[in-house]
Design a protein around this motif. Structure first.
Motif, short mmCIF file in Angstrom:
data_model
loop_
_atom_site.label_atom_id
_atom_site.label_comp_id
_atom_site.label_asym_id
_atom_site.label_seq_id
_atom_site.Cartn_x
_atom_site.Cartn_y
_atom_site.Cartn_z
N GLU A 43 0.59 -1.04 -0.08
CA GLU A 43 -0.12 -0.11 -0.30
C GLU A 43 0.66 1.46 0.26
N ILE A 44 1.87 1.18 0.59
CA ILE A 44 2.60 2.43 0.68
C ILE A 44 3.61 2.50 -1.07
N ALA A 45 4.31 1.43 -1.45
CA ALA A 45 4.31 1.02 -2.35
C ALA A 45 3.89 2.21 -3.46
N ALA A 46 2.52 1.60 -3.94
CA ALA A 46 1.41 2.43 -4.99
C ALA A 46 1.63 3.75 -4.29
N GLU A 47 1.11 4.33 -2.93
CA GLU A 47 0.76 5.36 -2.71
C GLU A 47 1.62 5.71 -2.88
N ALA A 48 2.75 6.11 -3.20
CA ALA A 48 4.27 6.06 -3.57
C ALA A 48 4.33 6.27 -5.04
N GLY A 49 3.53 4.63 -5.63
CA GLY A 49 3.87 5.22 -7.68
C GLY A 49 5.27 4.43 -7.18
N VAL A 50 6.06 3.91 -6.31
CA VAL A 50 7.29 2.83 -7.06
C VAL A 50 6.98 1.33 -6.75
N GLY A 51 7.98 0.83 -6.88
CA GLY A 51 7.56 -0.71 -6.56
C GLY A 51 8.32 -1.40 -4.98
N VAL A 52 7.92 -1.83 -4.53
CA VAL A 52 7.88 -3.20 -3.03
C VAL A 52 9.34 -2.75 -3.09
N GLY A 53 10.24 -3.21 -4.24
CA GLY A 53 11.56 -3.82 -3.30
C GLY A 53 12.39 -2.12 -3.48
N THR A 54 11.84 -0.87 -4.29
CA THR A 54 12.37 0.24 -3.80
C THR A 54 11.89 0.46 -2.86
N ILE A 55 10.96 -0.33 -1.70
CA ILE A 55 10.79 0.42 -0.45
C ILE A 55 12.39 0.04 0.44
N TYR A 56 11.70 -1.78 0.12
CA TYR A 56 13.15 -2.63 0.48
C TYR A 56 14.68 -1.71 0.28
N ARG A 57 14.71 -1.53 -0.86
CA ARG A 57 16.45 -0.53 -0.77
C ARG A 57 16.74 0.44 -0.07
N HIS A 58 15.95 1.36 0.30
CA HIS A 58 15.89 2.58 1.07
C HIS A 58 15.80 1.53 2.38
N PHE A 59 15.06 0.98 2.89
CA PHE A 59 14.46 0.75 4.24
C PHE A 59 14.32 -0.70 4.20
N PRO A 60 15.43 -1.26 4.78
CA PRO A 60 15.32 -2.88 5.09
C PRO A 60 14.50 -3.44 5.84
N THR A 61 13.70 -2.52 7.06
CA THR A 61 12.87 -3.08 7.72
C THR A 61 11.42 -2.29 8.12
N ARG A 62 10.65 -2.51 8.12
CA ARG A 62 9.47 -1.84 9.00
C ARG A 62 9.62 -0.67 9.57
N ALA A 63 11.06 -1.45 10.28
CA ALA A 63 11.34 -0.01 12.20
C ALA A 63 11.85 0.88 10.95
N ASP A 64 13.18 0.38 10.09
CA ASP A 64 13.50 1.45 9.43
C ASP A 64 12.56 2.56 8.50
#
Length: 193
Positions: A43-64
Motif C-alpha cells: 500500500e505504501i509502494a502504491a501510494e508512492a508510485g514505486v515498486g515494493v523493492g524500492t522500499i526495501y532498498r531504502h528501508f530494509p525493515t519496517r522499523a527503518d
C-alpha cells in the motif's frame, strides 16, 4: 576534517533515488496516518508510485521505515518554527501556526505509540530526538511571543508540548472529541490580558 573526508567518501545518492526516498517517506506518512504503522508495504509502494523493492532498498525493515518517517516529520516541524516566525504577522500567530502543525503531527501517529513501546532498538532514541529537536523550537516561539508582550513570560515549552500531546490522545477514537478546539483554547489562554 575527518568528517569532511567521510562525507566525500560516502556515495552520493542519485537524484531519482533521492526523489523516490522522499516520495516513500511522504507516502508512508499518509498511509500510516490512514491505516497505522502496520499497513502492508504494498500500500505504501502504491501510494508512492514505486515498486515494493524500492522500499526495501531504502528501508530494509519496517522499523527503518517508521524511524525515517518519524524523523522526517520531526524535521519538518522543527524547520517550520523559524519559517513561521519570519513570515507571520506576529510571534503569537507564528506560535499558533506552529502548534497547529504540531497537533497535525501528533494526531497522525496511529500505531506509533505501540511501536515506540516495543522491544525494537531502532525506536529507543526517537523520543529523545523528538524532544531535542522540537522543545527548543517551541521555546523560541514562546520567547518571541513573550518578548513582544503577546503572552505571559515564563511559559515552559516542554510543559506546553506535553499538555498539547495529552489533549491529542483521544483525537482519533471519539468523533465528538475535538482536540484541535481544545488546543486552540490553550493557545488563546496564553495571551496576555
Amino acid at each position: 576534517m575527518a568528517d569532511t573526508a567521510k562525507e566525500s567518501q560516502a556515495p552520493r545518492q542519485r537524484a531519482d533515488a533521492r526523489r523516490n526516498k522522499e516520495a516513500l517517506l511522504d507516502a508512508a506518512a499518509v498511509t500510516f496516518a490512514r491505516a497505522g504503522v502496520d499497513v502492508p508495504v504494498r500500500e505504501i509502494a502504491a501510494e508512492a508510485g514505486v515498486g515494493v523493492g524500492t522500499i526495501y532498498r531504502h528501508f530494509p525493515t519496517r522499523a527503518d521505515l517508521i524511524v525515517a518517517v518519524y524523523r522526517h516529520q520531526v524535521e519538518a516541524c522543527a524547520e517550520a518554527g523559524p519559517t513561521l516566525l519570519a513570515s507571520s504577522p506576529t510571534p503569537h500567530a507564528a506560535l499558533a501556526g506552529w502548534i497547529d502543525l504540531f497537533v497535525d503531527f501528533l494526531v497522525t501517529k496511529h500505531g506509533l505509540a505501540e511501536a515506540l513501546r516495543s522491544d525494537n532498538a531502532a525506536f529507543e532514541t526517537l523520543h529523545a530526538y523528538f524532544l531535542d529537536r522540537l522543545v527548543p523550537v517551541c521555546a523560541q516561539l514562546l520567547d518571541a511571543a513573550a518578548d513582544a508582550g503577546e503572552i505571559r513570560p515564563g511559559m515552559d515549552a516542554y510543559e506546553l508540548m506535553r499538555g498539547i500531546g495529552n489533549l491529542c490522545i483521544g483525537a482519533n477514537t471519539d468523533p465528538r472529541y475535538d482536540a484541535r478546539h481544545l488546543v486552540e483554547l490553550v493557545i488563546a489562554g496564553l495571551r496576555r490580558v
